[in-house]
Every structure is written in C-alpha cells, then in structure tokens.
Enzyme design. Sequence first.
Site, PDB file in Angstrom:
ATOM      1  CB  CYS A   1       4.357  64.213   7.851  1.00 30.76           C
ATOM      2  SG  CYS A   1       3.584  65.621   7.020  1.00 30.76           S
TER       3      CYS A   1
ATOM      4  CG  ASN B   1       1.252  66.792   2.215  1.00 30.29           C
ATOM      5  OD1 ASN B   1       0.617  66.869   1.168  1.00 30.29           O
ATOM      6  ND2 ASN B   1       2.558  66.902   2.231  1.00 30.29           N
TER       7      ASN B   1
ATOM      8  CB  CYS C   1       4.305  70.746   9.557  1.00 31.58           C
ATOM      9  SG  CYS C   1       2.897  71.661  10.209  1.00 31.58           S
ATOM     10  NE  ARG C   2       5.748  65.897  11.217  1.00 39.82           N
ATOM     11  CZ  ARG C   2       5.264  64.821  11.819  1.00 39.82           C
ATOM     12  NH1 ARG C   2       6.060  64.081  12.556  1.00 39.82           N
ATOM     13  NH2 ARG C   2       4.003  64.493  11.685  1.00 39.82           N
ATOM     14  CB  SER C   3       5.721  65.336   4.239  1.00 39.73           C
ATOM     15  OG  SER C   3       4.415  65.831   4.151  1.00 39.73           O
TER      16      SER C   3
ATOM     17  CG  ASP D   1       3.499  67.266  14.492  1.00 37.87           C
ATOM     18  OD1 ASP D   1       3.698  68.324  13.854  1.00 37.87           O
ATOM     19  OD2 ASP D   1       2.396  66.704  14.560  1.00 37.87           O
TER      20      ASP D   1
HETATM   21  P1  4NP Z   1       2.569  67.487   9.777  1.00 40.27           P
HETATM   22  O1  4NP Z   1       2.042  68.305  11.039  1.00 40.27           O
HETATM   23  O2  4NP Z   1       2.132  66.049   9.963  1.00 40.27           O
HETATM   24  O3  4NP Z   1       4.061  67.628   9.891  1.00 40.27           O
HETATM   25  O4  4NP Z   1       1.999  68.140   8.554  1.00 40.27           O
HETATM   26  C1  4NP Z   1       0.702  68.282  11.450  1.00 40.27           C
HETATM   27  C2  4NP Z   1      -0.221  69.051  10.810  1.00 40.27           C
HETATM   28  C3  4NP Z   1      -1.520  69.054  11.238  1.00 40.27           C
HETATM   29  C4  4NP Z   1      -1.888  68.262  12.319  1.00 40.27           C
HETATM   30  C5  4NP Z   1      -0.956  67.485  12.955  1.00 40.27           C
HETATM   31  C6  4NP Z   1       0.349  67.487  12.514  1.00 40.27           C
HETATM   32  N1  4NP Z   1      -3.225  68.283  12.772  1.00 40.27           N
HETATM   33  O5  4NP Z   1      -3.504  67.653  13.797  1.00 40.27           O
HETATM   34  O6  4NP Z   1      -4.087  68.907  12.132  1.00 40.27           O
END
Ligand code: 4NP
Length: 154
Positions: free
Chosen positions: A10, A13, A15-17, A125
């Site tokens: 993702c 790294n 939240c989703r992955s 997200d």
């Molecule tokens: P992820 O979510 O891609 O599912 O881990 C996010 C985590 C952090 C950010 C964006 C999405 N960020 O902008 O810091």
Amino acid sequence: MSQPAVLFVCLGNICRSPMAEAALRKLSWDAGLAITVDSAGTGDWHIGQPPDKRAQLVALEHGVDISGYRARQVTSQDFLRFDHIMALDPQNLFDLKAIAPNRHAARLELLMDMVPGRKGTAVPDPYYGDEDEFRAAWDDVAAAATALVERLRD
Ligand code: 4NP
C-alpha cells in the site's frame, strides 16, 4: 518446489497492507498452507513504525496481533524475492510498475481483482477515517486473502 511468497503493498505500510498480511497469515495457517507473507509501502514516511493503532485494534478483533510489524518501503529485491506482489489500490499498482526492474519474476496484481465483483477497485484508504473504515478495509483484505488461499492451494 519452494513455498509461494506474497507481498502486499500500500502507500504507508501502516494501515491496509499490514492488515492484508495479517489476514493472509491467519487464513493460510488455518488452511494448513505454507506460504511466505510480507508487506511494504511505496512511500517512506512511516519506515520503522508499527501499524496504525486502529489497524492493530481491528486485526486483534480478528485474532491477530500485529503490534510487532514494522513498516518498510518496497525495494528492487522484492521483485525478485516474491512470486506475487499485490497492490492495495490502482495507484500503488501504477507506482510498483514504475519502479519494477526490467527483469523480474514477480507477478504484479491488484489485490481486489481476486474478489468477484470488485475487479479494478481499491481497498479504500482508511487513514483519514475512523475504526469502521478500518473494519471495512479488513473485510476487503480478508475476502481477497480467502480467494488467494484458494488459488495458491490449486
Ligand atoms: P496505508 O495508509 O497506505 O494503508 O498504510 C496510509 C498511511 C499513511 C499515509 C497515507 C495512507 N500518509 O499519508 O502518511
């Protein structure tokens, strides 16, 4: 033959992955399927950090403790080490294709293509949402991980 290796990717790294990693670890364990599982982000903002607290909570609701996971960024080695690199949304897939070495073994795919009726779609997200958005993301990654276990079994 060595066991299949799956990498979820993702943006951050955190939240989703990591939730996808947790879901596949649990489901493959339950199915008695030996696979290598990891996750990474295309971005570098959260390197070394544990998953978001809300992701930790939702994974724990499903019986998986992900507090020990640590965020890392995708590397060129990943394209050689993993058979399947699964992007959590179309932008992540685009970014992966842009950094992929010319010659590599990994099959790059959109994760939700595994789920009937969700072809071409993102796992939304949940970062700017609340716990329910994380629960919805868990449901998405668990559906895809269930389909992935079926595919890797065959
Ligand atoms: P992820 O979510 O891609 O599912 O881990 C996010 C985590 C952090 C950010 C964006 C999405 N960020 O902008 O810091």
